[in-house]
Design an enzyme around this catalytic site. Structure first.
Site, PDB file in Angstrom:
ATOM      1  N   ALA A  37       1.178  -1.699  -0.194  1.00 49.44           N
ATOM      2  CA  ALA A  37      -0.115  -0.111  -0.250  1.00 49.44           C
ATOM      3  C   ALA A  37       0.938   1.194  -0.129  1.00 49.44           C
ATOM      4  O   ALA A  37       2.427   1.116  -0.106  1.00 49.44           O
ATOM      5  CB  ALA A  37      -1.123  -0.032   1.541  1.00 49.44           C
ATOM      6  N   ASN A  38       0.502   2.898   0.071  1.00 51.43           N
ATOM      7  CA  ASN A  38       0.818   3.843  -0.099  1.00 51.43           C
ATOM      8  C   ASN A  38       0.600   4.025   1.074  1.00 51.43           C
ATOM      9  O   ASN A  38      -0.685   3.948   1.148  1.00 51.43           O
ATOM     10  CB  ASN A  38       1.514   3.719  -1.137  1.00 51.43           C
TER      11      ASN A  38
END
Ligand code: CTP
Length: 406
Positions: free
Chosen positions: A212-213
């Protein structure tokens, strides 16, 4: 322009410090030709006086369900029947809960239940109250019942100085939302369809782990809301975020880049595509069906596969929206990189985010942007994400006007 000429607008002024903005709202509505019929709750009297409200509206102010004179002909029913729209501003958490439950214990409550005219709520409350599950439930229910919402915006609260989502929309925005309800001329995106991507994507490695980010979704969500305020019919395709759904837009929730692409394609044809999501560039080549177990001291290999580029896929497709906007996070050679993306991804506009500055940091609340098109660059001063969103929605509306239909 008298975009609301002859429209009879019942303005329910609720209790809350934002009530002072209603004085300006009355002026804005009247300069558009509306007849403003003010109704004040008991609590509103603590914040503005019936004298100033009545003087600005040039109309009698209604205040009490048991006003003898009017109850002779069931005044609340007449008020409800004779208006073209009802605005509730500021709409408190309590007012939302009352209407959601169908309570009619005071004049505004009775009018809101009795009317068949469109209702527009401009909520204002403390951010913690706005994000409370009970308020979220009421928002959802009222939206399903056909109540329209404008705001609240992010920003500093008048009473506490606290920052967050809960500040009442500005009078001009409320007037604009009302015009949009009537499909009036000032809603530049009335009748247009827009699709906006927002947030991060989650790419599973196994059932419990993912790539993810840090994207919060704030900028994309704010843009979706800003386009809706200009009258567009907006679908927001959002990755997993912890911020609330914006008012007035349809939200499609997805996890992965591939789901996001499919959800965007399902929204075509559209007039506008704004691609704000921080899509994971890679996914695990193989998402394990079972949880990966630790195996001594050797970490498992993680092979990556390329994700589809949603902006490029849509920007280069035959079904591309008339205006396609992408974002680019750059630290150096901002313009050269943004121009490259404009070309490579088939966008009409790249909003280049200067992430070398403190303000552009992902997940933050403000942004320093540069608008890059084939014609040139427009540098914008550092602003909140809501301000960027509002400015960008205006800019997109102009682009659409200038771009001839194919
Ligand atoms: N984008 C997308 N699908 C992807 C990757 C990016 O739709 N798989 C879109 C984003 O929503 C954004 C733009 O493309 O509008 C960002 O392009 P990208 O090439 O990822 O640029 P940066 O985020 O700036 O990163 P980098 O320059 O490191 O590639």
């Amino acid at each position: 322009m008298k975009t609301l000429a002859g429209k009879r607008i019942l303005l329910v002024i609720g209790g809350g410090i934002a009530a002072y903005k209603c004085l300006d709202l009355i002026r804005r509505l009247r300069e558009r030709g509306a007849i403003v019929v003010p109704v004040m709750t008991q609590a509103a009297h603590h914040f503005v006086t019936p004298l100033s409200v009545g003087a600005l509206a040039a109309h009698r102010v209604y205040t009490d369900l048991f006003d003898r004179e009017d109850e002779q002909d069931v005044g609340h029913i007449r008020l409800a029947r004779e208006c073209d729209a009802v605005i509730v501003a500021p709409a408190s958490a309590d007012r939302m809960a009352q209407l959601s439950a169908g309570l009619a214990g005071d004049l505004p409550g009775a009018v809101l239940l009795a009317t068949r005219a469109p209702i527009l709520f401009a909520p204002a409350m403390n951010p913690a109250m706005w994000s409370h599950p009970a308020t979220r439930r009421n928002l959802q229910r009222l939206t399903e019942d056909g109540v329209h919402f404008v705001g609240p915006n992010r920003g500093e609260m008048a009473e506490s100085g606290e920052a967050g989502e809960g500040r009442m929309a500005e009078p001009l925005e409320i007037a604009g939302a009302l015009e949009a309800l009537f499909g009036a001329g000032d809603a530049p995106l009335a009748g247009r369809r827009a699709v906006v991507t927002s947030g991060p994507t989650h790419e599973p490695i196994d059932p419990v782990r993912y790539i993810a980010n840090r994207s919060s979704g704030r900028q994309g969500h704010a843009i979706a809301a800003a386009l809706a305020r200009l009258g567009a019919e907006v679908t927001l395709v959002s990755g997993p975020v912890s911020i609330p759904d914006p008012a007035g837009v349809i939200v499609v929730k997805v996890e992965t880049a591939r789901e996001m692409l499919a959800a965007v394609e399902a929204q075509l044809p559209a007039d506008i595509g704004v691609f704000v999501a921080a899509v994971a560039d890679w996914r695990a080549a193989e998402a394990h069906a079972g949880k990966l177990k630790k195996d001594g001291s050797v970490p498992p290999p993680l092979e990556l596969a390329l994700n589809p580029d949603i902006l490029a896929t849509i920007g280069k497709s035959e079904r591309r929206p008339r205006v396609v906007v992408g974002f680019a996070a750059e630290t150096d050679d901002l313009l050269a990189h943004a121009r490259g993306k404009l070309e490579r991804k088939g966008a009409d506009l790249i909003v280049a985010n200067d992430v070398s500055h403190e303000t552009g940091i992902m997940g933050g609340t403000s942004n320093t942007v540069h608008l890059v098109t084939a014609e040139g660059v427009e540098d914008w001063p550092s602003a909140t994400k809501d301000e960027v969103a509002t400015g960008l929605a205006d800019h997109i509306a102009r682009m659409l006007l200038e771009k001839p239909r194919p």
